[in-house]
Scaffold this active site. Structure first.
Site, short mmCIF file in Angstrom:
data_model
loop_
_atom_site.label_atom_id
_atom_site.label_comp_id
_atom_site.label_asym_id
_atom_site.label_seq_id
_atom_site.Cartn_x
_atom_site.Cartn_y
_atom_site.Cartn_z
N ASP A 259 44.80 96.65 10.13
CA ASP A 259 43.41 97.07 10.24
C ASP A 259 43.21 97.79 11.57
O ASP A 259 43.64 97.30 12.62
CB ASP A 259 42.48 95.86 10.16
CG ASP A 259 41.02 96.27 10.20
OD1 ASP A 259 40.46 96.57 9.13
OD2 ASP A 259 40.46 96.31 11.32
N ASN A 267 33.23 106.23 13.13
CA ASN A 267 32.34 106.89 12.18
C ASN A 267 30.92 106.97 12.69
O ASN A 267 30.24 107.99 12.53
CB ASN A 267 32.37 106.14 10.84
CG ASN A 267 33.68 106.35 10.08
OD1 ASN A 267 34.32 107.38 10.22
ND2 ASN A 267 34.07 105.36 9.28
N HIS A 272 31.93 110.80 10.01
CA HIS A 272 33.03 110.49 9.07
C HIS A 272 34.14 111.54 9.11
O HIS A 272 35.29 111.24 8.78
CB HIS A 272 32.47 110.36 7.66
CG HIS A 272 31.66 109.11 7.45
ND1 HIS A 272 32.23 107.89 7.19
CD2 HIS A 272 30.31 108.89 7.52
CE1 HIS A 272 31.29 106.97 7.07
NE2 HIS A 272 30.10 107.56 7.28
N ASP A 276 37.97 110.59 9.29
CA ASP A 276 39.03 111.04 8.36
C ASP A 276 40.23 111.58 9.11
O ASP A 276 41.38 111.36 8.72
CB ASP A 276 38.48 112.11 7.42
CG ASP A 276 37.49 111.55 6.41
OD1 ASP A 276 37.45 110.31 6.26
OD2 ASP A 276 36.75 112.35 5.78
N GLU A 302 39.66 101.22 6.46
CA GLU A 302 40.64 101.37 7.53
C GLU A 302 41.76 100.35 7.44
O GLU A 302 42.50 100.15 8.39
CB GLU A 302 39.93 101.25 8.89
CG GLU A 302 39.40 99.86 9.23
CD GLU A 302 38.04 99.56 8.64
OE1 GLU A 302 37.42 98.60 9.08
OE2 GLU A 302 37.58 100.32 7.73
#
Length: 378
Positions: A259, A267, A272, A276, A302
């Site tokens: 994680d 974000n 976002h 990405d 994630e």
């Protein structure tokens, strides 16, 4: 059975190859028409002889010569072309004699129609046209010189000539239609293999494209579109395979749950789009850290789940440490430095996919609750 008997009778027991198919019908015509003509000539000869007609001798001569030609034809079937020419010349001479000597008007012209039909059928349009010119010229010559016993009017001769010409053109048109049909069939036969090949190639191309599209859809359904890693769809199936290999060959098998720490902040802060980019850069580090035999998957958001075959607990901890170090040394685009929390575990004898994932997930949450940027063992 009856059809076979009739065919043998018409062909006198002869057989013809496919290449000589056109000769078969000429042989049938000469063989059977000549036989019928011999029979009729003999009957007519005796009838006319009874009435004292000089045409009886012509009938007998016709029967005799046709009989000789018929016997010769049956013995030498390959001479059918030569016999056809001889037959036409012989019939011409005999029909002219009958035309001159006959005293019954309505039986004089019909023989020339039969001669023209036989000429076109047996020898073709050019030979038939020559016979047409010869017949008309002969009839006109006889009319002008008064050689015939039975007198005909000029209108009779003109009408006969018109009908004879019309008959020739009708037959010639019919032969042209036959030739066109034959050429069409020949073209289709010659190009049938090519047409079949083209259709087969088209079908193969369509099948190949369908197969490629099917494979592409299969890959898309099992692949995360952003990172290109496996998604959850096929992960359980891959796990079952690796588990069987591990048990069969008595090899260790481990998994790793990862994680990215505080990814939500990326974000929220940068949007976002930057998130990405971080995920894609993180994926590149995963590909460099793990082997080709390892299965990399995006578990969601994630989180990432890695299947690592032939690796025991110590080995998976070393890999996890190497990955953690690589992440710490990486400066992500706009997001800067990031850390990861990792949970690792190895396969137990009674594990299924749910139990081993749950154990690694529990270890991951211990790492997160323990301050993050850590590795915990499940």
């Amino acid at each position: 059975m009856f059809k076979k008997i009739i065919c043998n009778f018409l062909l006198s027991g002869h057989t013809f190859s496919r290449d000589d198919e056109y000769k078969k019908y000429k042989f049938m015509f000469l063989n059977n028409v000549s036989g019928f003509a011999v029979f009729v000539s003999i009957i007519m000869g005796f009838v006319r002889l009874k009435y004292g007609s000089s045409l009886a001798y012509i009938d007998f001569f016709l029967a005799f010569t046709l009989s000789i030609g018929l016997v010769y034809l049956r013995v030498n079937r390959e001479k059918v072309e030569q016999m056809a020419t001889i037959m036409m010349l012989l019939l011409y001479g005999l029909f002219v004699s009958i035309y001159i000597l006959n005293i019954v008007q309505h039986t004089t012209f019909e023989l020339f129609f039969l001669l023209l039909i036989a000429s076109v059928f047996l020898k073709g349009s050019k030979f038939g046209f020559a016979v047409l010119i010869i017949i008309i010229s002969t009839v006109i010559f006889i009319q002008v010189t008064d050689l015939a016993y039975m007198k005909h009017s000029n209108m009779d001769i003109f009408t006969f000539s018109v009908y004879l010409i019309a008959l020739y053109f009708i037959m010639n048109l019919y032969r042209s239609l036959q030739n066109a049909q034959h050429k069409e069939l020949e073209y289709l036969n010659n190009n049938l293999a090519l047409l079949v090949k083209n259709k087969t190639d088209d079908l193969m191309l369509v099948n190949r494209r369908l197969k490629e599209e099917k494979e592409a859809l299969k890959i898309m359904s099992a692949t995360d579109q952003l990172t290109g890693l496996h998604n959850r769809t096929q992960l359980e199936e891959i796990f079952e395979y690796e588990k069987m290999q591990s048990i069969r060959y008595k090899k260790a098998f481990s998994i790793m749950m990862i994680d990215i720490d505080h990814f939500k902040d990326v974000n929220d802060t940068y949007g976002h789009h930057v998130g990405d980019i971080v995920l894609k850069e993180f994926t590149q580090i995963l590909r460099k850290t793990f082997r080709d035999v390892d299965t990399l998957s995006r578990w969601g958001g994630e989180e990432f789940l890695i299947l690592v075959p032939n690796t025991d607990l110590n080995g998976i901890k070393e890999v996890a440490l190497r990955l953690r170090t690589a992440i710490n040394n990486k400066k992500f685009s706009k997001a800067g430095h990031k850390t990861v929390s990792i949970g690792v575990t190895t396969l137990h004898k009674d594990d299924d996919f749910i139990s081993i994932v749950k154990r690694s997930d529990t270890a991951l949450y211990r790492a997160k609750n323990g301050g993050r940027d850590r590795i915990e063992v499940g």
